[in-house]
Design an enzyme around this catalytic site. Structure first.
Site, mmCIF file in Angstrom:
data_model
loop_
_atom_site.group_PDB
_atom_site.id
_atom_site.type_symbol
_atom_site.label_atom_id
_atom_site.label_comp_id
_atom_site.label_asym_id
_atom_site.label_seq_id
_atom_site.Cartn_x
_atom_site.Cartn_y
_atom_site.Cartn_z
ATOM 1 N N TYR A 142 0.830 -1.207 0.000
ATOM 2 C CA TYR A 142 0.000 0.000 0.000
ATOM 3 C C TYR A 142 0.865 1.259 0.000
ATOM 4 C CZ TYR A 142 -3.958 3.009 1.315
ATOM 5 O OH TYR A 142 -4.943 3.978 1.348
ATOM 6 N N GLU A 144 4.068 1.774 -0.749
ATOM 7 C CA GLU A 144 4.874 1.985 -1.958
ATOM 8 C C GLU A 144 3.976 2.076 -3.195
ATOM 9 O OE1 GLU A 144 7.684 3.051 -1.696
ATOM 10 O OE2 GLU A 144 8.932 1.967 -0.287
ATOM 11 N N SER A 186 -14.253 0.642 13.087
ATOM 12 C CA SER A 186 -15.234 -0.418 12.803
ATOM 13 C C SER A 186 -15.079 -1.581 13.783
ATOM 14 C CB SER A 186 -15.099 -0.888 11.351
ATOM 15 O OG SER A 186 -13.754 -1.095 11.006
ATOM 16 N N GLY A 204 -1.676 0.695 23.087
ATOM 17 C CA GLY A 204 -2.757 1.641 22.790
ATOM 18 C C GLY A 204 -2.320 3.084 22.945
#
Ligand code: UDP
Length: 315
Positions: A142, A144, A186, A204
């Protein structure tokens, strides 16, 4: 013309473009991650045409005077499931779009991403930052792919004088997100509705900034209609920074569920921090996000409820 028209962003953009009565819109999608139901409203319009096709196999696109090139898997789960397809749509697919636009003497907006900044060493990220990307990591298909999309667009602009504008889209959320795309918003909403704990990756403490979809598509349209000398690339995103934990708290509060979490390993190459500098968009488009996270999450939760997720658990 909108490529990736059945996707989360693509379908909202199509709806927005159809609001203007003089517009006729063609949407192209191969429905790998796009979903037919996202186009339900658009398909009722006589001014919308949907073409099912794979961009990297299509010789040429139908003529148009404006091309929005959004086609690509975009969530880490989706692009890692189809890394070759992701590279091809952003390389060969982008070439098809740019070449078609060149022949039609059309204007183009191509969707790049904050992922071009990789795991950034500069924070927050201005457009002038060149990024810190692992070229062979699990996210590289994604990252590159989009960096190639940018390079190809810059070459068409410089070499052929094509009017192509690059937008770097930061995390965006809202109704029509795919409940299975594995993204933070989501996932947490689906988990909350099912009464399951949130899966927090790492500690987190990594950060993101979340832009509501209506704000984002307004920015896309403004960029398309801006003056020819508008600076490119341009970031679009919400500059309010959240840790993953803080985002979880807001989502839990909106769902009215206790904040429970299970901790999972941090995925490989997961950026530690990401927030856009949007000075260029403010100055040249007069754009800034209007919808606060708390408000956007409420509408997103409403959408997920309509899908029947977690039904039966709550009265
Ligand atoms: N994340 C998480 N739990 C999840 C999904 C995502 O903690 O169930 C984290 C993930 O590790 C990342 C951030 O949330 O740091 C945003 O992830 P997302 O997949 O939404 O998009 P990204 O910004 O990484 O492309």
């Amino acid at each position: 013309m909108v490529t990736g028209a059945a996707g989360f962003l693509g379908s909202h953009l199509v709806d927005r473009l159809l609001e203007r009565r003089s517009n006729e819109v063609t949407g192209i999608d191969n429905f790998v991650t796009g979903r037919e139901q996202n186009l339900r409203e658009a398909l009722e319009s006589p001014r919308f045409r949907s073409v099912r096709a794979d961009l990297s196999r299509l010789a040429r696109l139908p003529r148009a005077d404006r091309y929005f090139h959004l086609a690509s898997p975009a969530s880490p789960v989706a692009y890692q499931r189809d890394p070759v397809g992701t590279l091809l749509v952003n390389s060969t697919g982008t070439q098809r779009v740019l070449e078609s636009a060149r022949r039609a003497d059309a204007r183009v907006v191509v969707a790049s991403t904050s992922e071009v900044y990789g795991d950034p060493e500069v924070h927050p990220q201005p457009e002038g930052y060149w990024g810190h990307v692992n070229p062979v990591g699990v996210r590289s298909c994604y990252d590159e792919g989009k960096r190639y999309l940018e390079a190809l667009s810059a070459a068409y602009r410089r070499h052929y004088g094509l009017d192509v504008r690059i937008v770097r889209i930061f995390n965006t959320y809202g109704p029509r997100m795919d409940p299975r795309d594995g993204r933070i918003v989501s996932n947490f909403i689906v988990q909350g509705l099912r009464g399951e704990p949130f899966t927090i990756y790492g500690r987190g403490t990594q950060t993101r900034a979340f832009c509501y979809v209506s704000d984002l598509v307004r920015g896309l349209e403004l960029l398309m209609e801006a003056r020819r000398d508008v600076p490119t690339p341009m970031n679009l995103g919400n500059p309010r920074e959240f840790t993953v934990r803080k985002a979880a708290e807001v989502i839990a509060r909106t769902l009215d569920v206790p904040m429970r979490a299970v901790f999972r390993p941090l995925p490989e190459d997961d950026p530690k921090q990401r927030v856009p500098v949007i000075r260029l968009a403010r100055k040249h488009l007069g754009w800034s996000p209007r919808i606060p996270f708390e408000e956007g999450i409420r509408s997103t939760v409403e959408y997920f409820r309509t899908l029947g997720i977690g039904r039966g658990r709550r009265s």
